[in-house]
Design a protein around this motif. Structure first.
Motif, PDB file in Angstrom:
ATOM      1  N   SER A   1       0.790  -1.222   0.000  1.00 22.30           N
ATOM      2  CA  SER A   1       0.000   0.000   0.000  1.00 22.30           C
ATOM      3  C   SER A   1       0.831   1.286   0.000  1.00 22.30           C
ATOM      4  CB  SER A   1      -0.913  -0.036   1.226  1.00 22.30           C
ATOM      5  OG  SER A   1      -0.198  -0.528   2.356  1.00 22.30           O
TER       6      SER A   1
ATOM      7  N   GLY B   1      -4.114   5.721  -2.531  1.00 25.51           N
ATOM      8  CA  GLY B   1      -3.456   5.321  -3.767  1.00 25.51           C
ATOM      9  C   GLY B   1      -3.149   6.520  -4.633  1.00 25.51           C
TER      10      GLY B   1
ATOM     11  N   GLN C   1       0.135   1.358  -4.566  1.00 28.29           N
ATOM     12  CA  GLN C   1      -1.329   1.318  -4.689  1.00 28.29           C
ATOM     13  C   GLN C   1      -1.804   2.423  -5.627  1.00 28.29           C
ATOM     14  OE1 GLN C   1      -3.432   1.286  -0.956  1.00 28.29           O
ATOM     15  NE2 GLN C   1      -5.441   1.468  -1.940  1.00 28.29           N
TER      16      GLN C   1
END
Ligand SMILES: *Cc1c(COP(=O)(O)O)cnc(C)c1O
Length: 238
Positions: free
Chosen positions: A107, A144, A133
């Motif tokens: 992430s 993201g 992400q």
């Protein structure tokens, strides 16, 4: 004492069988080998004994969302032959807690977090595998990077020697139709291939993490190499 043989959670064993079968089926339809797709079991909110049951049934990769929850459960999970990924948003102030305790951080969404993970890794003398992400649906509520910011982030983060960028991760928006769903996955795959073609130093685009319980078959059809599945294995979360 917990018995090692026999399974107190037949539901998990059965669910894993079904999910594996569906993965193989989707691969078959897409003309891909089942070995091209890694199954990650999402263990957020799942008690350690149920996580261990899944591991005994052959689950090799687990994913947790929250650093705090993962660190609290970690000692009780049999991680000997299992890789653990962080799949939830990572704040800079949690980086030093997670580095060294996760095999991959899926992430990464800013140069700042990438740098923090790299620095913490170097301090421990390790290199941490990461994914970036992408906010493929351009949603305010999701983390993201935007697709058009991706290359810039990758080029900046490629210089950080404490991380190895392995690919991309995405959580597509809620969609109304099958077509919409496929379109997000297909956009992600195009982005993945496009970036891969740029051959950025220290950036190995070999993992595309997309697909959850409701849509992993479609994600596989569109090129996913890692599916993150929670409720289809462990049941619905309370
Ligand atoms: C919870 C979660 C999943 C799994 O969701 P299910 O619908 O239960 O399969 C996958 N990826 C991320 C990032 C999650 O937070």
């Amino acid at each position: 004492m917990e018995k090692q043989s026999g399974n107190r959670y037949p539901d998990i064993e059965e669910n894993l069988k079904i999910v594996r079968h569906s993965i193989a089926e989707a691969c078959g339809k897409a003309g891909r080998e089942p070995g091209e797709v890694t199954l990650l079991g999402v263990t957020k909110t799942v008690p350690p004994d149920r996580v261990n049951a899944a591991i005994r049934a052959g689950l090799e990769v687990i994913g947790e969302n929250r650093v705090q929850e993962y660190l609290g459960k970690r000692e009780m999970i049999n991680l000997d032959n299992v890789r653990a990924h962080l799949i939830g948003h990572l704040q800079t102030n949690k980086v030093s807690k997670i580095v060294g305790k996760a095999d991959m951080i899926e992430s990464i969404d800013s140069v700042k977090v990438a740098k923090a993970v790299s620095d913490a890794s170097l301090k421990r003398g390790i290199v941490t595998d990461v994914l970036v992400q992408v906010n493929i649906g351009r949603e305010d509520t999701k983390h993201g990077v935007m697709a058009e910011e991706l290359e810039q982030l990758l080029r900046a983060a490629a210089g950080f020697s404490g991380i190895k960028i392995r690919g991309l991760m995405a959580i597509p928006p809620i969609y109304d139709t099958e077509r919409e769903k496929r379109a997000f996955f297909s956009d992600m795959c195009k982005l993945f291939i496009d970036i891969k073609g740029k051959n950025i130093d220290n950036v190995a685009m070999d993992i595309l993490s997309m697909g959850m319980s409701a849509d992993y078959r479609e994600a596989i059809m569109e090129g996913s190499t890692l599916v993150r599945i929670g409720s289809a294995i462990f049941g619905s979360r309370s």
